[in-house]
Design an enzyme around this catalytic site. Structure first.
Site, PDB file in Angstrom:
ATOM      1  N   GLN A  51     -40.631 -11.963   6.236  1.00 11.64           N
ATOM      2  CA  GLN A  51     -39.670 -12.580   7.149  1.00 11.64           C
ATOM      3  C   GLN A  51     -38.361 -12.944   6.455  1.00 11.64           C
ATOM      4  OE1 GLN A  51     -41.424 -15.902   9.203  1.00 11.64           O
ATOM      5  NE2 GLN A  51     -42.193 -14.613  10.868  1.00 11.64           N
ATOM      6  N   GLU A  60      -2.928  -8.757   5.288  1.00 11.24           N
ATOM      7  CA  GLU A  60      -2.431  -8.855   6.658  1.00 11.24           C
ATOM      8  C   GLU A  60      -2.794 -10.188   7.311  1.00 11.24           C
ATOM      9  OE1 GLU A  60      -2.274  -5.437   9.193  1.00 11.24           O
ATOM     10  OE2 GLU A  60      -2.983  -4.153   7.573  1.00 11.24           O
ATOM     11  N   GLY A  61      -2.675 -11.240   6.518  1.00 12.42           N
ATOM     12  CA  GLY A  61      -2.964 -12.584   7.009  1.00 12.42           C
ATOM     13  C   GLY A  61      -4.321 -13.054   6.538  1.00 12.42           C
ATOM     14  N   THR A  87       0.857  -1.191   0.000  1.00 10.90           N
ATOM     15  CA  THR A  87       0.000   0.000   0.000  1.00 10.90           C
ATOM     16  C   THR A  87       0.891   1.239   0.000  1.00 10.90           C
ATOM     17  OG1 THR A  87      -1.747  -1.148   1.217  1.00 10.90           O
ATOM     18  CG2 THR A  87      -1.767   1.259   1.279  1.00 10.90           C
ATOM     19  N   SER A 131      12.487 -17.146   9.144  1.00 14.92           N
ATOM     20  CA  SER A 131      11.725 -15.943   9.495  1.00 14.92           C
ATOM     21  C   SER A 131      12.298 -15.239  10.729  1.00 14.92           C
ATOM     22  CB  SER A 131      10.260 -16.298   9.748  1.00 14.92           C
ATOM     23  OG  SER A 131      10.140 -17.198  10.839  1.00 14.92           O
ATOM     24  N   GLY A 165     -31.618  -6.676  -4.626  1.00 19.00           N
ATOM     25  CA  GLY A 165     -31.955  -7.318  -5.896  1.00 19.00           C
ATOM     26  C   GLY A 165     -31.129  -6.771  -7.048  1.00 19.00           C
TER      27      GLY A 165
END
Length: 404
Positions: free
Chosen positions: A303, A388-389, A164, A184, A364
């Site tokens: 409903q 982010e995961g 970003t 890592s 719709g």
């Protein structure tokens, strides 16, 4: 430390209403235009800066809110306005969190203000972690940082993706490998100052949603940065790497990773973004259901529609409560013993996708057109289960935690 509560205090309510007004009056009227243009909405960011919304001071106030609710409240209101524009406003925050989580006081004071600029000359920042072959699999990261002791410089080479503000940022925070043998655990974060030679923008992505937010590759070719641009400093890095090597010999994997520290801190905030988008779609659907007349009565009296809206409202509230709990725990210094941060991000992001899809269904054919905003909200919501995961990674984190 603030007690956990479901009630915002008066100061928080004032900030919430202020943000809501900006989202309603400035962001929403411009949302469709910037989505179509697929460009960074600099005029909107500048307006946010003039009002004090896009500023270090504002986000610091929210970040240090003793209840922990400042950031999630901010994210929900801005992303209620529009996810693409909101991400262009708050995207700098991920880079700032990277510095706050790993940097020294001097580094924080030096670089975070440069990420925002000022109301007359706004800037943005980028956090660069993902790579073409290393998204969730951070152990496969290939970007390298090599220390040149003779010049006290670090040399960075590699390609980052899905960044970003990548390439257009004033300041880039780059995660790179300093010790490949540690996987890592051998990563570190670096500041790349403005106008540093060797850093360039690669491909700019044309996205399904959040199209007002700039997302691109960042290419690093022999990028030389001063030694003091290593977040945390070399002494701290050397100590951490030494501990990692010792723990690796002993078979102990519990070593903090710089990129993961940033993501851990930001997951509840991403959940709050998802709540904002879901709430926006729900409100559109609710208003439509109350005013759309079919067979002589508003469709909310059926409903089949009313129950969908009931489920939507319940899921949104549940998602918000998970986000608030995780945010409060983080501020209170309570460990995520059951992966509460990942829970909040997982549930809220899945709710956003579901609720925005239900909103289209309730509207719709109208919901499928760009005349109504729910189709854009549905496109925007898809990102929450990915960045982010991914949801799969969140489930992995949660399952490993509860299995201990």
């Amino acid at each position: 430390m603030g007690e956990f509560t479901f009630e915002l205090n008066e100061d928080q309510k004032q900030v919430r209403d202020w943000l809501h007004g900006f989202a309603a009056d400035v962001m929403r009227p411009a949302a469709a235009e910037w989505d179509e243009r697929e460009e960074t909405p600099w005029p909107i960011i500048q307006e946010a800066a003039k009002l004090g919304i896009y500023s270090l001071d504002f986000y610091a106030q929210q970040f240090f809110d003793p209840t922990g609710l400042g950031i999630p409240m901010t994210m929900e209101e801005l992303f209620w306005g529009d996810a693409g524009i909101a991400l262009s406003i708050v995207g700098t925050g991920l880079a700032a969190v990277g510095v706050l989580a790993n940097g020294t006081e001097e580094q924080i004071g030096t670089w975070v203000p440069q990420m925002y600029g000022d109301a007359n000359d706004v800037k943005v920042a980028a956090f660069c972690s993902s790579e073409p072959d290393a998204g969730s699999d951070v152990a496969s990261m290939r970007t390298r940082a090599v220390y040149d002791g003779a010049k006290d410089e670090w040399v960075l080479n590699g390609t980052k993706t899905w960044a970003t503000n990548g390439g257009i940022a004033n300041v880039h925070v780059v995660v790179a490998v300093v010790d490949p043998e540690l996987g890592s655990k051998g990563h570190a974060s670096f500041i790349v100052p403005p106008n540093t030679p060797g850093l360039s923008q690669g491909q700019k992505f044309q996205k399904h949603g959040i199209r007002a937010s700039h997302t691109a590759e960042v290419v690093l070719e022999d990028v030389r940065i001063p030694g003091h641009c290593l977040l945390g400093g070399k002494d701290k890095l050397d100590e951490r790497l030494a501990r990692a090597r010792e723990k690796a010999k002993a078979g102990d994997e519990r070593v903090k990773n710089a990129a993961m520290a940033t993501f851990e801190a930001s997951r509840p905030a991403v959940g709050a973004m998802a709540v904002g988008t879901a709430r926006a779609a729900y409100e559109v659907a609710l208003d439509y259901a109350k005013t759309r007349v079919q067979f002589g009565r508003p469709i909310i009296e059926n409903q089949g529609v009313a129950f969908q809206l009931a489920d939507m409202a319940t899921q949104i509230d549940a998602a918000r409560l998970l986000v608030w709990r995780a945010s409060w725990m983080a501020t209170a210094g309570k460990p995520f013993t059951s992966a509460e941060g990942s829970m909040s991000k997982l549930y809220a992001s899945e709710v956003a996708k579901k609720v925005t899809a239900q909103a289209i269904q309730i509207l719709g054919g109208n919901g499928y057109t760009r005349e109504y905003p729910v189709e854009r909200m549905h496109r925007d919501a898809a990102i929450y289960t990915i960045f982010e995961g991914t949801s799969e990674i969140q489930r992995l984190v949660i399952s490993r935690t509860i299995a201990k």
